[in-house]
Scaffold this motif. Structure first.
Motif, PDB file in Angstrom:
ATOM      1  N   SER A   1     102.943  78.314  73.504  1.00 28.66           N
ATOM      2  CA  SER A   1     102.905  77.056  73.673  1.00 28.66           C
ATOM      3  C   SER A   1     103.884  76.793  72.393  1.00 28.66           C
ATOM      4  N   VAL A   2     104.832  75.504  72.817  1.00 27.28           N
ATOM      5  CA  VAL A   2     106.199  75.624  71.686  1.00 27.28           C
ATOM      6  C   VAL A   2     105.463  73.609  71.086  1.00 27.28           C
ATOM      7  N   GLN A   3     106.598  73.964  70.234  1.00 29.73           N
ATOM      8  CA  GLN A   3     106.211  72.440  69.875  1.00 29.73           C
ATOM      9  C   GLN A   3     107.473  71.643  69.323  1.00 29.73           C
ATOM     10  N   ARG A   4     106.872  70.297  70.049  1.00 31.27           N
ATOM     11  CA  ARG A   4     108.964  69.787  70.255  1.00 31.27           C
ATOM     12  C   ARG A   4     107.970  68.052  69.880  1.00 31.27           C
ATOM     13  N   VAL A   5     109.323  67.376  69.250  1.00 28.18           N
ATOM     14  CA  VAL A   5     108.688  66.175  68.437  1.00 28.18           C
ATOM     15  C   VAL A   5     109.073  64.988  69.586  1.00 28.18           C
ATOM     16  N   VAL A   6     108.141  64.287  70.312  1.00 31.40           N
ATOM     17  CA  VAL A   6     108.052  63.570  71.341  1.00 31.40           C
ATOM     18  C   VAL A   6     108.503  62.358  70.771  1.00 31.40           C
ATOM     19  N   ALA A   7     109.697  61.001  71.309  1.00 31.19           N
ATOM     20  CA  ALA A   7     110.428  59.765  70.561  1.00 31.19           C
ATOM     21  C   ALA A   7     110.026  59.125  71.703  1.00 31.19           C
ATOM     22  N   MET A   8     108.542  57.519  70.919  1.00 33.65           N
ATOM     23  CA  MET A   8     107.980  57.054  72.115  1.00 33.65           C
ATOM     24  C   MET A   8     108.898  55.447  71.868  1.00 33.65           C
ATOM     25  N   PRO A   9     108.164  54.427  72.245  1.00 32.91           N
ATOM     26  CA  PRO A   9     108.901  53.243  71.440  1.00 32.91           C
ATOM     27  C   PRO A   9     107.749  52.370  71.090  1.00 32.91           C
ATOM     28  N   THR A  10     107.801  51.724  70.243  1.00 33.45           N
ATOM     29  CA  THR A  10     106.613  51.818  69.612  1.00 33.45           C
ATOM     30  C   THR A  10     105.685  50.898  70.377  1.00 33.45           C
ATOM     31  N   ALA A  11     106.163  50.316  70.868  1.00 32.23           N
ATOM     32  CA  ALA A  11     105.514  48.917  71.959  1.00 32.23           C
ATOM     33  C   ALA A  11     104.535  50.106  72.956  1.00 32.23           C
ATOM     34  N   ALA A  12     104.633  51.024  73.107  1.00 33.95           N
ATOM     35  CA  ALA A  12     104.245  52.351  73.779  1.00 33.95           C
ATOM     36  C   ALA A  12     102.604  52.821  73.472  1.00 33.95           C
ATOM     37  N   LEU A  13     102.901  52.683  72.292  1.00 27.52           N
ATOM     38  CA  LEU A  13     101.383  53.256  71.125  1.00 27.52           C
ATOM     39  C   LEU A  13     100.436  52.320  70.523  1.00 27.52           C
ATOM     40  N   GLU A  14      99.222  52.459  70.638  1.00 32.55           N
ATOM     41  CA  GLU A  14      98.416  51.864  69.497  1.00 32.55           C
ATOM     42  C   GLU A  14      98.079  52.125  67.900  1.00 32.55           C
ATOM     43  N   ILE A  15      98.641  51.474  67.151  1.00 37.69           N
ATOM     44  CA  ILE A  15      98.713  51.810  65.709  1.00 37.69           C
ATOM     45  C   ILE A  15      97.190  51.949  65.201  1.00 37.69           C
ATOM     46  N   VAL A  16      96.568  51.978  64.104  1.00 39.04           N
ATOM     47  CA  VAL A  16      95.510  52.463  63.713  1.00 39.04           C
ATOM     48  C   VAL A  16      95.657  52.984  62.680  1.00 39.04           C
ATOM     49  N   ASP A  17      94.853  51.631  62.176  1.00 38.10           N
ATOM     50  CA  ASP A  17      94.554  51.221  60.557  1.00 38.10           C
ATOM     51  C   ASP A  17      94.159  52.497  59.418  1.00 38.10           C
ATOM     52  N   THR A  18      95.040  54.209  59.401  1.00 37.55           N
ATOM     53  CA  THR A  18      93.977  54.535  58.563  1.00 37.55           C
ATOM     54  C   THR A  18      94.476  55.246  57.946  1.00 37.55           C
TER      55      THR A  18
END
Length: 230
Positions: free
Chosen positions: A9-26
């Motif tokens: 397993s390797v770690q990667r940073v993933v870049a995604m457009p904010t429009a594709a994400l659900e922001i959860v108020d935490t």
């Protein structure tokens, strides 16, 4: 986390457009509330390979210094810089309050009390020293990033150590100013109360928290150490 060709397993940073994400108020925290660091959830979002970034692999050959600067160290330095500014603001705000505040039954202002004078002087010295160490470490890393060779572990260690030290010192300074202000600092409208919460929330960040002294201490003692977190 991704699986590599050899099954590891390797770690990667993933870049995604904010429009594709659900922001959860935490992000309901004691301090640093203004950062709005909520959780983000991605439901079956396709990410092309050119939007994957490794934090632990070196930059491509010929990259400019900005991209050769230690990436993880940059994250730590950005937190430390904010905490140093927060501590500077705390000293300035306590100084303003000290010329106005008098304890009940006292004819002296807070600024005229020897304890205040001593604590402000000690805090000022500690903050200046931490700031100098921090900027020296940043400059060392920046100069090393101009070389085609990887930034040495000693330089990366110095950057992480200086960042953690700056953050912890800044929190101590803010605590001193908060305590000197007494009851005036406990109200929500007090900037010292907000600075106190922010300072101690910052020290919990993994980039600059207490375990970073263990990691850098191992390096300084010459013990076998995984350096990918530097």
């Amino acid at each position: 986390m991704l699986a590599s060709r050899d099954g590891e397993s390797v770690q990667r940073v993933v870049a995604m457009p904010t429009a594709a994400l659900e922001i959860v108020d935490t992000w309901r925290t004691a301090g640093l509330r203004g950062t709005g660091s909520h959780d983000a959830v991605a439901h079956e979002v396709f990410v092309p390979s050119h939007r994957l970034l490794s934090l632990f692999e070196g930059p491509p050959a010929g990259s400019p210094p900005l991209y050769r600067f230690p990436l993880v160290g940059f994250f730590a330095a950005s937190i430390a810089a904010a905490t140093l500014g927060n501590a500077r603001g705390a000293i300035e705000e306590l100084s303003q309050l000290a010329h106005l505040k008098k304890s009940v039954g006292s004819t002296r202002t807070l600024a005229e009390r020897p304890l205040t004078q001593s604590e402000v002087a000690r805090s000022e010295a500690a903050l200046r020293a931490a700031r100098l160490l921090f900027f020296q470490a940043v400059d060392d890393a920046w100069q090393a990033a101009h070389s085609e060779e990887p930034v040495p572990d000693t330089v990366r260690t110095g950057l992480r150590l200086a960042s953690a030290h700056a953050t912890c010192t800044a929190a101590d300074v803010v605590s001193s100013m908060y305590e000197l202000a007494g009851g005036a600092a406990i109200y929500e409208e007090s900037p010292l109360q907000r600075r106190f919460r922010d300072a101690h929330t910052a020290t919990a960040h993994i980039q600059v928290s207490a375990p970073m002294f263990e990691l850098t201490g191992r390096m300084l003692l010459g013990l076998p150490t995984h350096t990918h977190l530097l």
